[in-house]
Design an enzyme around this catalytic site. Structure first.
Site, mmCIF file in Angstrom:
data_model
loop_
_atom_site.group_PDB
_atom_site.id
_atom_site.type_symbol
_atom_site.label_atom_id
_atom_site.label_comp_id
_atom_site.label_asym_id
_atom_site.label_seq_id
_atom_site.Cartn_x
_atom_site.Cartn_y
_atom_site.Cartn_z
ATOM 1 N N GLY A 18 109.821 -2.336 13.851
ATOM 2 C CA GLY A 18 109.708 -2.838 13.237
ATOM 3 C C GLY A 18 110.178 -1.284 11.848
ATOM 4 O O GLY A 18 109.222 -0.399 12.542
ATOM 5 N N ARG A 19 109.886 -1.190 10.712
ATOM 6 C CA ARG A 19 109.824 -0.171 10.143
ATOM 7 C C ARG A 19 109.171 -0.285 9.522
ATOM 8 O O ARG A 19 108.802 -1.562 8.690
ATOM 9 C CB ARG A 19 111.694 0.614 9.656
ATOM 10 C CG ARG A 19 112.474 0.494 10.390
ATOM 11 C CD ARG A 19 113.987 1.135 9.427
ATOM 12 N NE ARG A 19 114.464 2.098 10.718
ATOM 13 C CZ ARG A 19 115.464 1.294 11.120
ATOM 14 N NH1 ARG A 19 115.461 0.027 11.049
ATOM 15 N NH2 ARG A 19 116.038 2.185 12.240
ATOM 16 N N LYS A 40 103.776 4.181 17.406
ATOM 17 C CA LYS A 40 104.184 4.402 15.951
ATOM 18 C C LYS A 40 105.017 6.021 15.968
ATOM 19 O O LYS A 40 103.895 6.937 16.202
ATOM 20 C CB LYS A 40 102.688 3.777 15.308
ATOM 21 C CG LYS A 40 103.369 4.055 13.967
ATOM 22 C CD LYS A 40 102.497 3.627 13.312
ATOM 23 C CE LYS A 40 102.374 2.902 11.591
ATOM 24 N NZ LYS A 40 101.514 2.907 10.962
ATOM 25 N N ASP A 143 95.335 -2.593 3.151
ATOM 26 C CA ASP A 143 96.181 -3.096 3.327
ATOM 27 C C ASP A 143 96.660 -4.087 3.926
ATOM 28 O O ASP A 143 97.422 -3.915 4.974
ATOM 29 C CB ASP A 143 97.289 -1.366 3.806
ATOM 30 C CG ASP A 143 98.969 -1.482 2.873
ATOM 31 O OD1 ASP A 143 99.094 -1.947 2.275
ATOM 32 O OD2 ASP A 143 99.473 -1.031 3.901
#
Length: 197
Positions: A18-19, A40, A143
């Site tokens: 994923g990005r 990551k 977040d």
């Protein structure tokens, strides 16, 4: 096919998982311990800007200090020199984390639509328990959103991506310049106003 990248002589970088706005997450293998990991890597375009390096380091430090079954574990972090296609080198920070089998809550919602009330309550409880633990330990995630919540095939819930987490006692850093950091749709009211979270 080119040779796989190996970080710190140990972590083999494999398929892209994923990005995000700041980094890419790859499947990987810890060749020393023979286990699957998630790696990551700060995006190479951002790695050229040294102001982004402390964020990834702060994420590693925030999450590594939290030992809870509902928080994705951080195993290691570091920096690796990569040679770009033009021949120049760039130092790219990375974090090695627990690999979690499953889907993000965002993927589940996109594929299956809304959750039942019982499913939603289960997810909320699964997110609140690790957040309560992190708050007790002085770390605010800042977040929380469906893309940062993993659901495993066994029904476990894992909170990930402490990229903009902040120590409650930390007066430096990410939002001191009146900039707002986070995903607009999921900001708390105090974040949107630039206040202390």
């Amino acid at each position: 096919m080119s040779e796989p990248k190996v970080l710190s002589g140990r972590y083999e970088v494999r398929a892209l998982l994923g990005r995000g706005g700041m980094a890419e997450v790859h499947e990987g293998v810890d060749n020393r311990l023979g286990r699957r990991v998630a790696i990551k890597l700060l995006r190479s375009d951002l790695a050229r800007d040294p102001s982004f390096h402390p964020r990834l380091k702060r994420e590693a430090q925030s999450a590594a200090g939290l030992n809870h079954p509902g928080i994705v574990s951080v195993y290691d972090s570091g920096e690796e020199e990569f040679v770009e296609s033009g021949g120049s080198s760039v130092s790219v920070p990375f974090i090695v984390m627990e690999y979690v089998e499953g889907q993000t809550l965002r993927e589940v919602l996109n594929e299956h639509g809304t959750l039942t009330v019982d499913e939603a309550l289960n997810v909320i409880a699964g997110v609140l328990a690790p957040l309560e633990y992190s708050h007790r330990n002085g770390i605010v995630h800042r977040d929380i959103k469906p893309a940062n919540v993993m659901l495993t095939p066994e029904g476990d819930i894992k909170v990930m991506d402490f990229g903009i987490a902040r120590a409650l006692k930390d007066n430096s850093g990410l939002t001191q310049t009146q900039s707002v950091v986070g995903t607009a749709q999921y900001l708390s009211p105090e974040q949107a106003r630039g206040e202390v979270v």
